[in-house]
Design an enzyme around this catalytic site. Sequence first.
Site, PDB file in Angstrom:
ATOM      1  N   LYS A  44     -20.504  15.671  17.548  1.00 52.12           N
ATOM      2  CA  LYS A  44     -20.481  14.201  17.540  1.00 52.12           C
ATOM      3  C   LYS A  44     -21.760  13.688  16.881  1.00 52.12           C
ATOM      4  O   LYS A  44     -22.836  14.259  17.071  1.00 52.12           O
ATOM      5  CB  LYS A  44     -20.385  13.697  18.983  1.00 52.12           C
ATOM      6  CG  LYS A  44     -20.161  12.194  19.114  1.00 52.12           C
ATOM      7  CD  LYS A  44     -19.999  11.801  20.590  1.00 52.12           C
ATOM      8  CE  LYS A  44     -19.764  10.312  20.773  1.00 52.12           C
ATOM      9  NZ  LYS A  44     -19.620   9.938  22.201  1.00 52.12           N
TER      10      LYS A  44
ATOM     11  N   SER B  15     -16.303   8.981  27.676  1.00 50.84           N
ATOM     12  CA  SER B  15     -16.156   9.116  26.231  1.00 50.84           C
ATOM     13  C   SER B  15     -15.740  10.491  25.724  1.00 50.84           C
ATOM     14  O   SER B  15     -15.469  10.648  24.539  1.00 50.84           O
ATOM     15  CB  SER B  15     -17.458   8.718  25.534  1.00 50.84           C
ATOM     16  OG  SER B  15     -17.585   7.328  25.497  1.00 50.84           O
TER      17      SER B  15
ATOM     18  N   SER C 118     -15.619   7.148  23.219  1.00 53.77           N
ATOM     19  CA  SER C 118     -16.277   7.044  21.932  1.00 53.77           C
ATOM     20  C   SER C 118     -16.263   8.339  21.124  1.00 53.77           C
ATOM     21  O   SER C 118     -16.484   8.306  19.921  1.00 53.77           O
ATOM     22  CB  SER C 118     -17.722   6.603  22.135  1.00 53.77           C
ATOM     23  OG  SER C 118     -18.462   7.612  22.791  1.00 53.77           O
TER      24      SER C 118
END
Lengths: 100, 484, 482
Positions: free
Chosen positions: B79, B178, B154
Amino acid sequence: MEIDDELARSILKLAKLKLRGDEFGEYRRRLQEILEYVGMLDELDLKSVVPTACAADSSTILRDDDGTESSGRDRILSNAPSRAGAFFKVPRIIDQGGCP
Amino acid sequence: MDSVRMTAARAAGLIRSGDLKSAEYLDAFLKAISDREREVGAFLTIDRAAAMRAAEETDRSASAGKARGRLCGVPVAVKDNICTAGMRTTCGSRILENFIPFYDAHVVKRIREEGGIVLGKTNMDEFAMGSSTENSALGVTRNPRDLSRVPGGSSGGSAAAVAAGMAPLALGSETGGSVRQPASLCGVVGLKPTYGRVSRYGLVAFASSLDQIGPLAACVEDAALLLGVTAGRDSKDSTSSEEEVPDYAASLDDPICGLRLGVPREYLGECLKGDGRDSFDRAVGLFRDMGAEIVDVSLPHTRYVISTYCIIATAEASSNLARYDGMRYGLRTGEDDLEDLVSSSRTDGFGPEVKRRIILGTFVLGSGYYDAFYLKARKARTLIREDFSKAFGESRLDAMLTPASPVPAFRFGEKAGNPLEMYLCDVFTAAVNLAGNCAISVPSFPAPASPPLPLGLQIIGDAFREQVILRIARAFEKAMEAKS
Amino acid sequence: MTGWEMVVGLEVHVQLKTRTKMFCGCENRFGAPPNSLVCPVCAGMPGSLPTVNRKAVELGMMTGIALGCRIASRTMFDRKNYFYPDLPKGYQISQFDRPLASGGSFRFPFGGGSMEASITRAHLEEDSGKNVHDASTDGSFVDLNRAGVPLIEIVTGPVFRSAREVSAYLAALKQLLQYIGASDCNMERGSLRCEPNVSVRKAGSTSLGTKTEIKNINSFKSVEKALEYEFRRQTEALESGGRILQQTMLWDDVAGSTAPMRSKEEAHDYRYFPEPDIPPLEIAADWVERVRASMPELPDARKRRFVESFGLREYDAAVLTASRDFSSLFEECARLWPNRRRLCSLFITDLLSILADEKIEVCDSRLSAQSVASLLRMEEEGAVGKNQVREILAELAKAGGDPPAIAASRGMVQLRDEDEIGALVTKAIAESPESVADFRAGRGKRAIGFLMGNVVRAMNGKGDPKIIRRLLVEKLENQSRS
């Protein structure tokens, strides 16, 4: 809880954000809305509750006072938007020797 | 052999022994990227050449009998809020669009030490603020199961990369759900470790007391593998725990018969309807069939989770994001004077949702409002934590079962106009971040649609009991495989 | 101006003498090239996290203990949020409502007696970087070497009533912190910074007036000047019917005046909240005891011991114990040299001024107890005179070495050949019949003094004065008898 213009402006100032006139109303409305929602916490009796500060339960583990290497000036400055020699360059600061 | 379908754990073993070329294995994922990335948009940065060089290097070591590591030759998608030395780390934000750290996050260092290869950086809601990845300033990510829908967020890019077979493993980060929520929406496994289990060093902070890095994978075994690599004490993170890291793989296939699994009744209320409810009920039924004991439990302060979360997360965020001032790194606009430079850089660099949260966070910490909002939320957090410790303690639970998300993936723009509704996406996941314990989302019965829309089952464990929830998740995964 | 009273409370920031910074492993050192002692943590790079330096905590505990404070059993770090170019994270890690130490009091010498200052609290925090200004360009420049250096902030109540009290407190505080090894307290280098809160009130009043805070005081000398100036400014304003604004004043050393900070005085709202990256620190009682036990002797105790065990006068003991290193050197010397009175005068009359003249710190000097004892032995044996002792001592302080060797290399060793000296004495007496006359007339002191001078000059100062004197007296007495 009413967010008036003055309060909204002081928050923006602390947060170092500036919004244009049309955005300002929108942000203020969203803030108002969310504050109304979180107002539900007033239902709770919290007088004798100890607030949680940190999610870790144990005491801080301390670091020994031993040197590790610093990163080196060029790496530290490698992402600087503006540099002057060995320094980060910023707009002129008016008050010499004084931080707030 | 079908590299993309093989577990990463198995691939690493074959690469170590020289029975599988890392370059070949990697190539299978690069092909998937060529095929699908254009439509999915999971990545913000891919370095094919560097990844291939690393894979070839691994193969040379393997042929010399020197290949090492639990992730030997396995590519990992990371990420984009996790720092990678020499590879830009943007947090999905304009303000860090060109930021190239010179240091690796602890987890990235661990991945490299175990022979893993950083494949690229995945898209995300800006600074991890969002539940659909629509808040990325740098690109759109689509749900690989249905391109008209969001991948969740997210960590939407990481979930989509795994779901689309573009990476066998990915790292995401959690603040309020997330990892688990996009895992649920994309049909992959996603785990949020106990706070302190995985070092946060190098994870760009959103809300420090809630943030935790977690693995995403196509199967439970691989999630366990990546957790095992990344977990453990790191002297650079004061909140990192000294608790020993067990061998997660060892007990993965132990039976779950007789385990006590709690179902918190507050999670079955009005926010869980229709397909979501059906899916969850069927999942619980499956556990009954496996011989688990299903126990009704109560988490009485569930109603206050989102309020508490909103206040604490935004308060910490307002401080964590203060460093983006255009001085040392990141976007700089406006040059007139100091005040103007800082405000311009931040105003131009942050997107609307980030600004909204900074504003809220600044407000709740402000003098005159601190006690009424921030302090109250910290106290409510104590009650929410106690809910969990009581449930685990008094009801002697091994784990709890809840849905991971109230609804399956929604269409683009469906919730974007209403931040509050978006916050409510985290209703089943955020409590665990507030309490600090661990939870996993594992693919459950999908919502009937064409194509079917994935839904995740959440298994919540007590602090540092990742081993238990992985084992339960693995049993569920096997039972689901047997069904299909 | 009469009838007004000054009320001052002090916030003193002291850099702690650790090897590394407060929250990262970068070196804590003054004077390195800009931005060379910086890492992701102290530069506030995204993703970096703080880790607490144990040594800084222990030096903070020692400071608290030495100031009579309670050490918290559980202390917490907090974030103080504000924007400034030298503050890399946009917040300073400090301590707010759970400081490391609180509730102390500190007795210090003042005006022949002593005075007590209440210590409200002492807490740990990190220093900011440094902004460098250059008149020739439009910008400012940021150096982060200092960012993250550990500080302890020591806060007193509003207990001072004059600038002299403040000076005396600062001097005693500096001495104390140097003794316990917490800091070198060098104000010119910024390792001790003092920010007084000043208000004035009518004498006899018990309420407090509006206070201003003075920043940018860069030397001990400026403290009194800045306070006197600000006192005058406030009383003049009040007497002319004005009022005092609660604001921050900057001291300008060149102009000798204070002026309000020019940057817009926003209502600062620091939004303190618990630092989520650092769990609370539990301090067990036995840790406090271990730290207490490891603490060096404090100045007052050492002074008393010097009086008692070395038989020194109170005043001399105070001078000797003003600095830890100086008194430690004295103590080492005293172990090797039993004549403490001579040692004391050597230290106070000679060594102090040598160190001051040469601008040498005791710890940087090359002096050793062995060399001092060896020097005093030479003196006792008459190998060197008092002036030469001082000259050799200065050389020892600057460059070290062996006293006999220094004396030899400088041709200082005294001539003690009695035949040679005797010949010169005889010659001097022969050349000065009036001295003989003086001697006979009972003005011996004057005669000997005059003749001594002539002989010493004739020997270029190398004759042993004791021998010269003895021979002069002998020969003059002989002549008087004959």
